[in-house]
Design a protein around this motif. Sequence first.
Motif, mmCIF file in Angstrom:
data_model
loop_
_atom_site.group_PDB
_atom_site.id
_atom_site.type_symbol
_atom_site.label_atom_id
_atom_site.label_comp_id
_atom_site.label_asym_id
_atom_site.label_seq_id
_atom_site.Cartn_x
_atom_site.Cartn_y
_atom_site.Cartn_z
ATOM 1 N N VAL A 1 5.369 0.979 -4.046
ATOM 2 C CA VAL A 1 4.123 0.203 -4.863
ATOM 3 C C VAL A 1 4.686 0.534 -6.270
ATOM 4 N N ARG A 2 4.639 -0.736 -7.142
ATOM 5 C CA ARG A 2 4.664 -0.765 -8.597
ATOM 6 C C ARG A 2 3.430 -0.658 -9.125
ATOM 7 N N LEU A 3 3.218 0.258 -10.261
ATOM 8 C CA LEU A 3 2.003 0.456 -10.971
ATOM 9 C C LEU A 3 2.540 0.066 -12.374
ATOM 10 N N ASP A 4 1.822 -0.933 -13.189
ATOM 11 C CA ASP A 4 2.208 -1.241 -14.633
ATOM 12 C C ASP A 4 0.928 -0.720 -15.171
ATOM 13 N N LEU A 5 1.013 0.399 -16.092
ATOM 14 C CA LEU A 5 0.124 1.028 -16.796
ATOM 15 C C LEU A 5 0.201 1.343 -18.566
ATOM 16 N N GLY B 1 -12.329 3.026 -11.940
ATOM 17 C CA GLY B 1 -13.437 3.917 -11.812
ATOM 18 C C GLY B 1 -13.234 5.371 -11.863
ATOM 19 N N ARG B 2 -12.175 5.654 -11.693
ATOM 20 C CA ARG B 2 -11.658 7.154 -11.374
ATOM 21 C C ARG B 2 -11.088 7.763 -12.573
ATOM 22 N N LEU B 3 -10.093 7.028 -13.226
ATOM 23 C CA LEU B 3 -9.324 7.424 -14.326
ATOM 24 C C LEU B 3 -10.200 7.604 -15.731
ATOM 25 N N SER B 4 -9.595 8.508 -16.483
ATOM 26 C CA SER B 4 -10.307 8.577 -17.803
ATOM 27 C C SER B 4 -10.000 7.382 -18.740
ATOM 28 N N HIS B 5 -10.871 7.178 -19.892
ATOM 29 C CA HIS B 5 -10.577 5.877 -20.328
ATOM 30 C C HIS B 5 -9.156 5.997 -21.388
ATOM 31 N N ASP B 6 -8.557 6.791 -21.323
ATOM 32 C CA ASP B 6 -7.170 6.898 -22.189
ATOM 33 C C ASP B 6 -6.065 6.735 -21.164
ATOM 34 N N VAL B 7 -6.338 6.369 -19.916
ATOM 35 C CA VAL B 7 -4.960 5.972 -19.168
ATOM 36 C C VAL B 7 -5.646 4.601 -18.212
ATOM 37 N N ARG B 8 -4.971 3.584 -18.185
ATOM 38 C CA ARG B 8 -5.391 2.441 -17.479
ATOM 39 C C ARG B 8 -4.203 2.003 -16.529
ATOM 40 N N VAL B 9 -4.647 1.716 -15.376
ATOM 41 C CA VAL B 9 -3.509 0.945 -14.436
ATOM 42 C C VAL B 9 -4.023 -0.412 -14.424
ATOM 43 N N TRP B 10 -3.075 -1.384 -14.662
ATOM 44 C CA TRP B 10 -3.429 -2.726 -14.894
ATOM 45 C C TRP B 10 -2.842 -3.799 -13.491
ATOM 46 N N LYS B 11 -1.924 -3.242 -13.023
ATOM 47 C CA LYS B 11 -1.285 -3.936 -11.802
ATOM 48 C C LYS B 11 -0.879 -2.946 -10.866
ATOM 49 N N VAL B 12 -1.109 -3.189 -9.648
ATOM 50 C CA VAL B 12 -0.758 -2.587 -8.376
ATOM 51 C C VAL B 12 -0.246 -3.454 -7.456
ATOM 52 N N GLU B 13 0.879 -3.553 -6.906
ATOM 53 C CA GLU B 13 1.640 -4.341 -6.118
ATOM 54 C C GLU B 13 3.053 -3.850 -5.562
ATOM 55 N N GLU B 14 3.062 -4.367 -4.175
ATOM 56 C CA GLU B 14 4.362 -4.351 -3.420
ATOM 57 C C GLU B 14 5.512 -4.413 -3.981
ATOM 58 N N ALA B 15 6.397 -3.216 -4.354
ATOM 59 C CA ALA B 15 7.580 -3.613 -5.196
ATOM 60 C C ALA B 15 8.676 -4.407 -4.438
ATOM 61 N N PRO B 16 9.577 -5.304 -4.948
ATOM 62 C CA PRO B 16 10.612 -5.802 -4.216
ATOM 63 C C PRO B 16 11.612 -5.078 -3.566
ATOM 64 N N SER B 17 12.262 -5.346 -2.584
ATOM 65 C CA SER B 17 13.529 -4.326 -2.173
ATOM 66 C C SER B 17 14.345 -3.917 -3.411
ATOM 67 N N GLY B 18 14.630 -2.588 -3.283
ATOM 68 C CA GLY B 18 15.639 -2.118 -4.052
ATOM 69 C C GLY B 18 14.949 -1.558 -5.398
ATOM 70 N N PHE B 19 13.879 -1.849 -5.564
ATOM 71 C CA PHE B 19 13.173 -1.312 -6.855
ATOM 72 C C PHE B 19 12.997 -0.155 -7.145
ATOM 73 N N ASN B 20 13.228 0.479 -8.064
ATOM 74 C CA ASN B 20 13.151 1.945 -8.710
ATOM 75 C C ASN B 20 12.822 1.847 -10.232
ATOM 76 N N ALA B 21 11.405 2.240 -10.396
ATOM 77 C CA ALA B 21 10.871 2.296 -11.736
ATOM 78 C C ALA B 21 11.921 2.701 -12.752
ATOM 79 N N ARG B 22 12.509 3.906 -12.412
ATOM 80 C CA ARG B 22 13.509 4.528 -13.483
ATOM 81 C C ARG B 22 14.636 3.833 -13.503
ATOM 82 N N PHE B 23 15.551 3.817 -12.186
ATOM 83 C CA PHE B 23 16.992 3.711 -12.172
ATOM 84 C C PHE B 23 17.211 1.863 -12.325
#
Length: 285
Positions: free
Chosen positions: A12-16, A95-117
């Motif tokens: 799962v990919r998260l944009d934040l 509703g759970r996170l503190s106001h100084d951090v937000r997750v804007w998108k949560v979606e299934e990542a495409p095959s081969g995706f690695n957020a870092r590499f």
Amino acid sequence: MSDDVQDGFVRVRLDLSYEGRDFSGWAKQPQGRRTVQGEIEAALRTVTRSTETYELTVAGRTDSGVHARGQVAHVDLPVELWAEHRDKLLRRLAGRLSHDVRVWKVEEAPSGFNARFSAIWRRYAYRVTDNPGGVDPLLRGHVLWHDWALDMDAMNEAATALIGEHDFAAYCKKREGATTIRTLQVLRWERRDDGILEATVKADAFCHNMVRSLVGAMLFVGDGHRPVDWPGKVLAAGVRDSAVHVVRPHGLTLEEVGYPEDALLAARSKEARNKRSLPGSVGCC
């Protein structure tokens, strides 16, 4: 190393984004220190009612006090858990996170995706004001005050010697076993309409303290304490110069992370793991 997701799991990919002032950086720290990773992982565990903590992998680990507008991370979740929570996960995290951090998108990542590499570039902005009156109080958490007038043209001229693939050892805090070879794609200063000087710094990746060290060198040129050719000479010397100051973190924001098209994600991830060397050098790193 493969990026194949373990059977029974989905990536799962998260944009934040986050305001870094009250965090001890991205990465989890000893108990009692608040971090972005720790905060999001705890929130995920709570909203999915999990007994296990599912660990996040991030595009770029930010230091204590550094902000992010366009950070990207991924997490591997059990298929059943993802199916149960996917439609309501974003709202529950809000509703759970503190106001100084937000997750804007949560979606299934495409095959081969690695957020870092899989990332092919990261783009940061550093913001400075040389207004003799100081920083606008409403911007004080995101703009550095430099108590000298800055020559933007001189800083941009100095930046030209740093563009390209180099060993940035002189601008990085060395980490055992890690290469300091990077490809700096953009280092450019612009003065905004409100007078704030904004540096755009873009590279395939960054080593520890690299952006803040580059900015520190540019400021010394901009205020006349060093000549235009000094940052390039420091780079060529390949060793830390005591005059290169690591500027304070609050002026720095990770603005965006770039990825190739889906078909190239796996290949990019494999390439990024290879140790780098400069043409003509001996050894890998």
